[in-house]
Design a protein around this motif. Sequence first.
Motif, short mmCIF file in Angstrom:
data_model
loop_
_atom_site.label_atom_id
_atom_site.label_comp_id
_atom_site.label_asym_id
_atom_site.label_seq_id
_atom_site.Cartn_x
_atom_site.Cartn_y
_atom_site.Cartn_z
N TYR A 180 -45.41 3.76 -48.18
CA TYR A 180 -45.74 5.18 -48.06
C TYR A 180 -47.01 5.39 -47.23
O TYR A 180 -47.81 4.46 -47.05
CB TYR A 180 -45.92 5.79 -49.45
CG TYR A 180 -44.65 6.36 -50.03
CD1 TYR A 180 -44.20 7.62 -49.65
CD2 TYR A 180 -43.88 5.64 -50.94
CE1 TYR A 180 -43.03 8.15 -50.16
CE2 TYR A 180 -42.71 6.16 -51.47
CZ TYR A 180 -42.29 7.42 -51.07
OH TYR A 180 -41.12 7.95 -51.57
N ASP A 231 -41.63 5.00 -44.25
CA ASP A 231 -42.66 5.52 -45.14
C ASP A 231 -42.14 6.67 -46.00
O ASP A 231 -42.91 7.47 -46.51
CB ASP A 231 -43.89 5.96 -44.35
CG ASP A 231 -43.59 7.09 -43.37
OD1 ASP A 231 -42.41 7.48 -43.26
OD2 ASP A 231 -44.53 7.55 -42.71
N ARG A 232 -40.82 6.73 -46.17
CA ARG A 232 -40.21 7.76 -47.00
C ARG A 232 -38.80 7.34 -47.36
O ARG A 232 -38.22 6.45 -46.72
CB ARG A 232 -40.20 9.11 -46.28
CG ARG A 232 -39.63 9.06 -44.88
CD ARG A 232 -39.96 10.34 -44.16
NE ARG A 232 -39.83 10.16 -42.72
CZ ARG A 232 -39.23 11.06 -41.95
NH1 ARG A 232 -38.72 12.15 -42.47
NH2 ARG A 232 -39.17 10.86 -40.65
N LEU A 263 -53.24 4.51 -56.58
CA LEU A 263 -52.65 5.84 -56.40
C LEU A 263 -53.49 6.73 -55.51
O LEU A 263 -53.24 7.95 -55.41
CB LEU A 263 -52.40 6.52 -57.75
CG LEU A 263 -51.61 5.71 -58.79
CD1 LEU A 263 -51.33 6.57 -60.02
CD2 LEU A 263 -50.32 5.17 -58.20
N CYS A 265 -53.27 6.86 -52.49
CA CYS A 265 -52.40 7.30 -51.39
C CYS A 265 -51.74 8.64 -51.70
O CYS A 265 -51.24 9.31 -50.79
CB CYS A 265 -51.33 6.25 -51.12
SG CYS A 265 -50.17 6.01 -52.48
N TYR A 267 -49.14 8.96 -53.96
CA TYR A 267 -47.76 8.79 -54.39
C TYR A 267 -47.73 7.98 -55.68
O TYR A 267 -48.37 6.93 -55.77
CB TYR A 267 -46.93 8.10 -53.31
CG TYR A 267 -46.81 8.91 -52.05
CD1 TYR A 267 -45.78 9.83 -51.88
CD2 TYR A 267 -47.75 8.75 -51.02
CE1 TYR A 267 -45.68 10.58 -50.71
CE2 TYR A 267 -47.66 9.50 -49.86
CZ TYR A 267 -46.63 10.41 -49.70
OH TYR A 267 -46.53 11.15 -48.56
N VAL A 271 -42.52 5.87 -57.61
CA VAL A 271 -41.93 6.37 -56.37
C VAL A 271 -42.10 5.35 -55.24
O VAL A 271 -41.19 5.11 -54.44
CB VAL A 271 -42.57 7.73 -55.98
CG1 VAL A 271 -42.13 8.16 -54.59
CG2 VAL A 271 -42.21 8.79 -57.01
N GLN A 272 -43.28 4.72 -55.20
CA GLN A 272 -43.51 3.68 -54.19
C GLN A 272 -42.54 2.52 -54.38
O GLN A 272 -41.99 1.99 -53.41
CB GLN A 272 -44.95 3.18 -54.29
CG GLN A 272 -46.02 4.21 -53.95
CD GLN A 272 -47.41 3.60 -54.00
OE1 GLN A 272 -47.70 2.63 -53.29
NE2 GLN A 272 -48.28 4.16 -54.84
#
Length: 336
Positions: A180, A231-232, A263, A265, A267, A271-272
């Motif tokens: 991400y 990155d998604r 965390l 970042c 996200y 989820v990562q």
Amino acid sequence: MIFEDLPTTPTSEELIDKAFSRASRSGRAKSGFQAQQSMLQTAANILSDNLENVVTAWPDFEDIDPFYYELADAMVDASESHSDAAGDADAPSGVDELRKSLSEVTWASRKTDELREEYQGRMRGDVDTARKVRKQAFARLADVVEEVEDDLLRLNEAREQLRKLPDIDPDAPTIVVAGYPNVGKSSFVNEVTNARGETASYPFTTRGIGVGHFDRDHIRYQIVDTPGLLDRPPEDRNDIESQAVSALEHLADCVLFLVDASLDCGYPLDVQLELRNAVEAQFEDVPVLTVCNKADRSRDVDADYYMSVADGENVEGVLDAAVEEIGYELELPFDE
């Protein structure tokens, strides 16, 4: 890079103007019946040769590396005639459109040769008749070139798109960095390579793709940062981006997936890790190493390796692990 030296494709108007102006000069150098013959031969030869040169300048798509094939397929826009078929599984791909246009231009090159032979055979009798036949031939030649006008435009537009591709060696051992945004991918790539300033912009990403290099045991490795692609989640990518990721499957020899357990970042960790699982599924034949960056802040994740680019902790260790996973060996000449 295979598309970098593609020459500009002339328009149909430019080709016709060039052929007819050269023909006019050749006609002035002679007189009578010979002038008309020379004009016809000059115009037809210029058109045939230039159209053939357009085709031969392009690489054979059957022979290029799958990485560049898929990128070309993703980048080249389908023709307007098929725009209504967007999303249609039977709609031509970008490379199919290019092949079709190259085939049409090949036809035009051969047709101008045929017209030259046909109308030279009709040039009989007096100068006035020869002039009339030559004018008829010029009209037919112009019609043929104008018939492939859209194909010439499409080829030139494709050339402009494909020349923007980064200079990547598909045969070099390559590490792809995923994760991400803000987990430290670019910082890692910049730390281990000379990647600063070596970014190349893909038209289908919002940011430049970072391509760097480093050397180990006389072997040059590529390392690729993929903002806008890996990155998604896959469902958030458009069709062109998804195809670009497919191209990276042909390129990658190892994937480093960076996570941020602190965390910072923005996200959540689950989820990562979901994205990590999706990358593992897509790159099923490539080793994917989970790397916890910012380990000086948190190690609260099950990872293959822990590092902190900011503190320089275990950065070389992670790189060593990727090199070992790749296991690339130089091919040495046989020593008798």
